[in-house]
Design an enzyme around this catalytic site. Structure first.
Site, PDB file in Angstrom:
ATOM      1  N   LEU A  60      39.265  42.722  32.299  1.00 44.67           N
ATOM      2  CA  LEU A  60      39.544  44.103  32.675  1.00 44.67           C
ATOM      3  C   LEU A  60      39.636  44.197  34.187  1.00 44.67           C
ATOM      4  O   LEU A  60      38.974  43.440  34.916  1.00 44.67           O
ATOM      5  CB  LEU A  60      38.433  45.044  32.177  1.00 44.67           C
ATOM      6  N   ASP A  61      40.451  45.146  34.677  1.00 41.42           N
ATOM      7  CA  ASP A  61      40.503  45.418  36.106  1.00 41.42           C
ATOM      8  C   ASP A  61      39.107  45.809  36.597  1.00 41.42           C
ATOM      9  O   ASP A  61      38.292  46.350  35.838  1.00 41.42           O
ATOM     10  CB  ASP A  61      41.462  46.567  36.411  1.00 41.42           C
ATOM     11  N   ARG A  62      38.873  45.587  37.868  1.00 40.23           N
ATOM     12  CA  ARG A  62      37.561  45.891  38.443  1.00 40.23           C
ATOM     13  C   ARG A  62      37.140  47.333  38.192  1.00 40.23           C
ATOM     14  O   ARG A  62      35.994  47.611  37.850  1.00 40.23           O
ATOM     15  CB  ARG A  62      37.583  45.606  39.955  1.00 40.23           C
TER      16      ARG A  62
END
Length: 300
Positions: free
Chosen positions: A133-135
């Site tokens: 997942l993106d940060r």
């Protein structure tokens, strides 16, 4: 780790073809051959060219995996949603990266999971991220505990058999209750991070359903049919409805929200070893629950 099968075919079959059907890739077969693994039929060592006959007992011993030293274990806790000998699913908080990088070398989910493996005393401490997942995105993240489990789920990803469902708060009121966004996605010129839509980009498909409309925003359920970088964020920006809090793509800034309003709510995959589907959910985190309440109050 050891895996066993009994061959029940009526016609003889080479070991390599049988194992390929079980999800063991050519790459993994090479690791088994050259890095300390073993393949046995009826307790005798064989090569992948051995012909299996009905009733043969096939055993595969996976080699020991060497962990990457650059992933430093973290003492910070993780929230375990599901775990068995093959898979680990955690609830990732926002603002924690998936893997170490120049800006975030130590406190990532990979570091935290490695620390968890150490505290649990697991012999295999290699980090296999299946779904990252993106940060800024919160929610469910899937890890494989060994290379065979990772290889099998990589095949599920390639064949669109592993499904992630997101909840997102986007700017404005969407006209359509349900829509498929299909703009190709490419890297934006002059940027290593930002993506955009364009005819020369890679095919991308994002399906959404409206869950709730507010005065100046919409809560949507999102299903990805491809896995491009920043896909949800780019696609909703392209149709004029960027995610709330997403400063990179021009989303409206909202008090109390320090990241894009995006959460991986559901994960569904076929468990190849238990022979059944696994379906997991994650509740909205506090910041998005507060956002939903704030939007509801503004709409009254």
């Amino acid at each position: 780790m050891i895996f066993n099968w009994t061959f029940t075919g009526t016609d003889p079959q080479k070991v390599k073809y049988f194992l390929n059907r079980q999800g063991i890739s050519r790459t993994l077969l090479k690791k088994i051959k050259y890095h300390g693994g073993a393949i046995k039929v009826n307790d005798q060592d064989v090569t992948v060219l051995y012909l299996l006959r009905s009733g043969d007992r096939l055993t595969v011993l996976l080699p020991v995996e060497e962990p990457l030293e650059r992933i430093v274990p973290s003492a910070l806790p993780i929230t375990v949603v599901y775990e068995d000998p093959h898979f680990l699913v955690v609830d990732k908080p926002a603002q924690v990266a998936s893997l170490p990088a120049h800006l975030y070398p130590l406190d990532t989910m990979a570091n935290r999971v490695k620390g968890y493996y150490l505290r649990q005393g697991y012999s295999n401490q290699v980090i296999h991220i299946v779904t990252r997942l993106d940060r800024g995105t919160s929610g469910l993240m899937l890890f494989a505990k060994h290379s065979y489990a990772h290889a099998v789920l990589d095949q599920e990803l390639q064949h669109h058999q592993l499904h992630k469902t997101y909840l997102a708060f986007v700017a404005g009121q969407l006209v359509h209750d349900h829509q498929m966004i299909t703009f190709p996605i490419q890297r934006e010129a002059g940027s290593f991070i930002k993506r955009t839509t364009g005819a020369s980009g890679r095919a991308a498909q994002t399906e959404y359903w409206c869950v709730r409309r507010f005065q100046n925003a919409t809560l949507v359920k999102v299903q990805l049919h491809t896995g491009r970088t920043h896909q949800i964020r780019v696609h909703f920006t392209a149709i004029g409805h960027p995610l709330l809090g997403d400063h990179l793509y021009g989303g409206p800034q909202t008090e109390g929200l320090e990241r894009p309003a995006l959460h991986c709510q559901q994960l569904r995959f076929y468990h190849p070893f238990l022979k059944r589907e696994i379906k997991l959910t994650s509740a909205l985190p506090d910041d998005l629950m507060a956002l939903e309440q704030s939007l509801a109050n503004q709409s009254n």
